[in-house]
Design a protein around this motif. Sequence first.
Motif, PDB file in Angstrom:
ATOM      1  N   ARG A  36       0.834  -1.211   0.000  1.00  0.00           N
ATOM      2  CA  ARG A  36       0.000   0.000   0.000  1.00  0.00           C
ATOM      3  C   ARG A  36       0.863   1.254   0.000  1.00  0.00           C
ATOM      4  N   VAL A  37       0.335   2.296  -0.567  1.00  0.00           N
ATOM      5  CA  VAL A  37       0.975   3.613  -0.494  1.00  0.00           C
ATOM      6  C   VAL A  37      -0.012   4.541   0.206  1.00  0.00           C
ATOM      7  N   ARG A  38       0.477   5.270   1.193  1.00  0.00           N
ATOM      8  CA  ARG A  38      -0.394   6.177   1.946  1.00  0.00           C
ATOM      9  C   ARG A  38       0.200   7.581   1.963  1.00  0.00           C
ATOM     10  N   GLY A  39      -0.628   8.551   2.275  1.00  0.00           N
ATOM     11  CA  GLY A  39      -0.136   9.908   2.446  1.00  0.00           C
ATOM     12  C   GLY A  39       0.520  10.052   3.800  1.00  0.00           C
ATOM     13  N   ALA A  40       1.619  10.820   3.860  1.00  0.00           N
ATOM     14  CA  ALA A  40       2.316  11.012   5.137  1.00  0.00           C
ATOM     15  C   ALA A  40       1.459  11.893   6.051  1.00  0.00           C
ATOM     16  N   GLU A  41       1.162  11.360   7.242  1.00  0.00           N
ATOM     17  CA  GLU A  41       0.326  12.102   8.207  1.00  0.00           C
ATOM     18  C   GLU A  41       1.058  13.331   8.729  1.00  0.00           C
ATOM     19  N   ASP A  42       2.388  13.205   8.881  1.00  0.00           N
ATOM     20  CA  ASP A  42       3.128  14.287   9.533  1.00  0.00           C
ATOM     21  C   ASP A  42       3.591  15.360   8.549  1.00  0.00           C
ATOM     22  N   ASN A  43       3.201  15.235   7.283  1.00  0.00           N
ATOM     23  CA  ASN A  43       3.482  16.332   6.351  1.00  0.00           C
ATOM     24  C   ASN A  43       2.262  17.252   6.370  1.00  0.00           C
ATOM     25  N   LEU A  44       2.484  18.510   6.719  1.00  0.00           N
ATOM     26  CA  LEU A  44       1.347  19.386   6.999  1.00  0.00           C
ATOM     27  C   LEU A  44       0.515  19.716   5.771  1.00  0.00           C
ATOM     28  N   TYR A  45       1.065  19.539   4.582  1.00  0.00           N
ATOM     29  CA  TYR A  45       0.240  19.772   3.390  1.00  0.00           C
ATOM     30  C   TYR A  45      -0.471  18.484   2.962  1.00  0.00           C
TER      31      TYR A  45
END
Length: 695
Positions: A36-45
């Motif tokens: 799976r590929v997910r969006g980074a939670e800790d990237n504010l954008y």
Amino acid sequence: MNKPLRTEIRASACPHDCPSTCALEVEVLDGRSIGRVRGAEDNLYTAGVICAKVARYAERIHHPDRLLHPLIRKGPKGSGQFTPIAWDDALDLVAEKFLAAEAKHGSETVWPYYYAGTMGLIMRDGINRLRHVKKYSGFHSTICVNPAWTGFIAGTGKLAGPDPREMARSDLVVIWGTNPVNTQVNVMTHATRARKERGAKIVAVDIYQNGTMEQADLAVLVRPGTDGALACAVMHCLFRDGFADREYLEKYTDAPRELEEHVRSRSPEWASKITGCPVETIEAFAKLVAERKRTYFRLGYGFGRSRNGTTNMHAASCIAAVRGSWALEGGGAFHNNGAIYHWNKTITEALDAVDPSIRVLDQSRIGPILVGEPDALVKDIPVTALLIQNTNPVSVAPEQEKVKRGFARDDLFTCVHEQFMTETAQMADVVLPASMFMEHDDLYQGGGHQYIQLGPKLIEPPGECRSNHDVLAGLAKRLGAKHPGFEMTPRQLIDRLLGDSGWGTLAELEAKKWIDAQPDFDTAHYTKGFAWPDGKFRFKPDWKTVPFRSPWLAGPVDTMPALPDHWEVIEEATPEHPFRLGTSPARNFLNSTFNETPTSLAREQRPTVMIHPEDAAKLGIADGDKVVLGNTRGEVRIHAKHFDGVRRGVLIAESIWPNSAYEDGKGINTLTGADAIAPYGGAAFHDNRVWIRRD
Ligand code: SF4
């Protein structure tokens, strides 16, 4: 029992041609494949959200149709008959052909052609290093950004604006000419946060009732190419109703009184006739801007892809200056952050080898160039050799019939370095297999945000795939092209590029994952003045000297309007061609990328053209009927879909399907024009007059 796979989560960045440049978290399985590929939670954008097509990237990177070995053409051009060849032999052959072409016609006969199949600064831009050192023809990359960037810079003087994360702190987010539900999901993340947390409203302006329009509080549906009229009417209302910020205008803008006088006649009634949008909707839009000064105009690329796209973008950006929204957090206008990164690309692009006497050719005009139209060629030298990376012009370039004819020339040698057998690769003499972003190291900058991100190599490429950098270094050696950049590894190039540009080292970037390059509030909001010598936002730009890259002026520059306006230069409907066609992006494709993945194909089903039911009834076209669209450039066979979310007289064909998905192999770009947009070029993908009939 099978041993469970060892799963590691690694950071990456999306390389695709989308302003979101999402920060990714990738499951790497046993060090060999991805899950799976997910969006980074800790990237504010990115904030943990990415689009579905990249979330299922395993389907693309491990696709059974990946090109795995170098190939050489065996049958006639375009026949699809290839046979494997060893890498060394393939590179030797390409170099031999390039050197022979150069000996016959001079170096400018070779044209390195590339684009944004990857946005990585190492893998995308390295081809320019070979071009500059070898004095091959230059590449003016007009197809995507030119009209929009030029129009934005015409006002502010610089391609930058308020922090995109500030959308979440706005009272009104205006999403204009972009469909982030399809193409850059994070805009919706921040806009909907503003709605949830502070009761903000969302306005969407577009040419059809797309996913973003459906989520908006106010959907402003306009005819293609009429955004300038809408913008003028909104400014008319702001001046008329006392909501123009006169103090701001005096201090920060060049010609406020002239503008006020000019838009006095640009009423909602005037604009309604041009845009097709009801007066009440225009008034409602203007009222929201009036009541909510903290308005963030998120201006997209779509409405720039029109013959008047540059002036439309400029007109839309002017509203924030009239209202004085720029002065507030969560207010102002934003299009792209290109100017904040101050890259020094000497090492990656060999800027120390640039020869200004070498001709520069227009990417969008590849059709006219390859068929030898003298004005497109600039000099009396034919293009007889092409090196293509990261783009698929046979599908995506305008005026497709000419593109196809050009690629079919027997005196043209074409090398395509690709991930799949695209329709451009099918026309090649040599096809080289390319790695994907998780298979090589690269560096990315956000267009729609402000992060510099690393995309490290996570797994080995399959088969014999090689990176762009490896191919360029291999060719450089054989072509006698010398530059330190060819001797370095991608990681060394990243380190050097960062260092030369004042962003530290690769080791530092690896340690912190990304660099937040957002300028301070005053800079981003131009509170100390816009980026012109007098600090004033330009309502009256000098169109010939907008500070944006361009080797020449293009299109009808002399008739560009002095002040924001509806510029009547579009392909307006005529009795012979009574419809206006837009070719907006489909949700599951990204240009022609992802049109090879089974899920995307299944979701998009088949090429269709949306037509208003009343127009369809008049023409006897039933929902699902096969129809023909045509204009002076050609004809396309496609299926009709009744849809009342377009204005009467407007057709929308979401793209880009492979040409082979159409009955006779003619894709939608058969109908789009390759004439350049003023003042610096570009392709008018949403500005086409056509006729339609049942097949
Ligand atoms: S939204 Fe755009 S940047 Fe983000 S993952 Fe999808 S294609 Fe990539």
